[in-house]
Design a protein around this motif. Structure first.
Motif, short mmCIF file in Angstrom:
data_model
loop_
_atom_site.label_atom_id
_atom_site.label_comp_id
_atom_site.label_asym_id
_atom_site.label_seq_id
_atom_site.Cartn_x
_atom_site.Cartn_y
_atom_site.Cartn_z
N GLU A 110 -2.11 -8.66 7.35
CA GLU A 110 -3.09 -7.80 6.69
C GLU A 110 -2.51 -6.92 5.59
OE1 GLU A 110 -2.94 -8.30 9.89
OE2 GLU A 110 -4.90 -9.03 10.54
N PRO A 111 -1.30 -6.32 5.77
CA PRO A 111 -0.76 -5.47 4.69
C PRO A 111 -0.57 -6.22 3.37
CG PRO A 111 0.40 -5.04 6.74
CD PRO A 111 -0.46 -6.25 6.97
N PHE A 112 -0.16 -7.49 3.46
CA PHE A 112 0.02 -8.28 2.24
C PHE A 112 -1.32 -8.60 1.60
CE2 PHE A 112 3.87 -9.20 4.71
CZ PHE A 112 4.84 -8.95 3.76
N ILE A 113 -2.31 -8.97 2.41
CA ILE A 113 -3.64 -9.27 1.89
C ILE A 113 -4.26 -8.02 1.29
CG2 ILE A 113 -5.93 -10.17 2.49
CD1 ILE A 113 -3.57 -12.17 2.68
N TYR A 114 -3.98 -6.87 1.88
CA TYR A 114 -4.49 -5.59 1.36
C TYR A 114 -4.07 -5.40 -0.09
CZ TYR A 114 -5.35 -0.55 1.04
OH TYR A 114 -5.80 0.69 0.65
N GLY A 115 -2.84 -5.77 -0.43
CA GLY A 115 -2.36 -5.63 -1.79
C GLY A 115 -2.82 -6.72 -2.72
N ILE A 116 -3.09 -7.90 -2.19
CA ILE A 116 -3.53 -9.02 -3.02
C ILE A 116 -4.94 -8.80 -3.55
CG2 ILE A 116 -4.23 -11.45 -2.92
CD1 ILE A 116 -1.80 -11.92 -1.08
N LYS A 117 -5.83 -8.25 -2.73
CA LYS A 117 -7.23 -8.10 -3.12
C LYS A 117 -7.43 -7.29 -4.40
CE LYS A 117 -9.30 -8.82 1.45
NZ LYS A 117 -10.06 -8.22 2.57
N PRO A 118 -6.85 -6.08 -4.52
CA PRO A 118 -7.03 -5.35 -5.78
C PRO A 118 -6.34 -6.00 -6.97
CG PRO A 118 -5.56 -4.16 -4.29
CD PRO A 118 -6.17 -5.26 -3.50
N ALA A 119 -5.23 -6.72 -6.72
CA ALA A 119 -4.55 -7.43 -7.81
C ALA A 119 -5.45 -8.52 -8.38
CB ALA A 119 -3.24 -8.01 -7.32
N VAL A 120 -6.17 -9.18 -7.49
CA VAL A 120 -7.08 -10.26 -7.90
C VAL A 120 -8.19 -9.75 -8.80
CG1 VAL A 120 -8.92 -11.71 -6.94
CG2 VAL A 120 -6.61 -11.88 -6.02
#
Length: 375
Positions: A110-120
């Motif tokens: 989840e921590p990695f996905i948390y950062g990917i979403k705003p980058a996308v």
């Protein structure tokens, strides 16, 4: 393998490893790789591919890879592109399915996905800006695009919105032209793929028919996929709803198409054989749809009235992407950490030449760091 096929395989395998965030994000990354960097086709033609892909069933971004592969390296390129994009997600999902079945829980990603979403979000915004400049050719198309954004917010199905925009735009621009001409006869080729057979008790055949049916009639997002699989699997007693929710979650946070959910479910039901059967079945209709449809796109471009239709559908497709971006931003930018990552990603995307893939990686790492040190 010739040089073009090799290039197609490399490009889409790389995208398959890093394409997070759903179809809008996947298409934005393709635009960066294929139009900006490699110039395989014009942005106008890329828009036409997006517009027509949105009108057929199946995973839109996966079908876009197939179209792009076809344009670059012919029919072989279609299959190489699709397989290269699908394989990374399938492999990762199969591994996660093994761990899930063996240990009963999912890895803490989840921590990695948390950062990917705003980058996308920044990557999608960049693609909307570039594609929008090409799609908006008149004031009327601006009005049409705004109308599609509004009806999307009101909950109108995206396929209905796209088709309606196409038909309305086509009729309007045709009447506006006031040109009397003999229209080229167009023979629409519709491939209806319905499965209504009695499922055999053989596990592999049952899985194949279920997922073939879903792949042939699926329109929409992961939420629509959830509804289809709920009806096909949970209602039949093949899977619990909790297991299905976990499977959908896997599809959401692995790279590539969300339909990799089928790999996870196939493994749950019948091991590695089930994973292979379910994955093959759900993606097979997309390969067939694109194989049939692609040769007609250039013919559609040459027809005046169908050009009006494509122009209208294209601006509607960009409008749908804008609506998706708004919804994603509303759901994602709720804490200062995600806002910081989004702002950094905007700088990387619009002010530097950093690859979209590196933007994803930086967002993931930053998300992990911020979540770890603040919680």
């Amino acid at each position: 393998m010739n040089s073009r096929l090799k290039e197609v395989a490399q490009v889409f395998f790389k995208l398959g490893c890093f394409a997070f965030g759903g179809p809008a994000a996947h298409i934005a990354m393709m635009e960066d790789e294929i139009i900006e960097k490699r110039k395989w086709m014009t942005r106008d033609y890329f828009l036409d591919l997006i517009g027509t892909t949105n009108l057929i069933p199946g995973p839109n971004s996966t079908e876009m890879t197939m179209h792009c592969g076809y344009e670059r390296a012919g029919k072989a390129g279609l299959f190489i592109a699709g397989l290269a994009f699908i394989l990374p997600a399938t492999f990762i999902t199969a591994l996660l399915a093994y761990l899930y079945v063996s240990y009963g829980k999912l890895p803490q990603v989840e921590p990695f996905i948390y950062g990917i979403k705003p980058a996308v979000l920044a990557i999608i915004a960049s693609a909307i800006l570039k594609l929008g400049k090409k799609a908006i050719k008149s004031a009327e198309l601006i009005i049409l695009g705004v109308s599609v954004v509004i009806v999307s917010f009101l909950g109108v199905n995206e396929v209905v919105a796209l088709l309606s925009a196409g038909v309305i735009g086509m009729l309007y621009f045709y009447l506006k032209s006031k040109t009397i001409s003999t229209l080229n006869s167009v023979e629409p080729l519709l491939l209806f793929f319905g499965i209504n057979a009695t499922l055999a008790k053989v596990s592999s055949l049952k899985l194949f028919l279920i997922f073939l049916k879903v792949g042939a009639i699926l329109y929409g997002s992961g939420y629509v996929l959830f509804a289809y699989l709920d009806a096909e699997l949970v209602s039949r007693g093949l899977l619990t709803r909790a297991e299905l929710i976990d499977a959908i979650a896997i599809g959401q946070f692995t790279p590539g198409p969300v339909l990799s959910t089928s790999t996870f479910i196939g493994y749950q039901l019948s091991g590695f054989t089930g994973a292979l059967v379910a994955t093959t079945a759900i993606f097979l209709p997309s390969f067939l749809f694109v194989l049939v449809l692609n040769p007609f796109i250039s013919k559609m471009q040459k027809s005046k009235i169908l050009r009006y239709f494509l122009d209208s559908v294209n601006v509607a497709a960009v409008a749908v992407m804008l609506a998706v971006l708004f919804v994603m931003a509303k759901e994602t930018l709720i804490e200062w950490q995600s806002i910081v990552i989004a702002l950094l990603s905007v700088v990387l995307t619009f002010k530097t030449k950093v690859s979209t893939i590196w933007t994803i990686v930086i967002g993931a790492v930053l998300g992990f760091i911020l979540i770890t040190i603040t919680k």
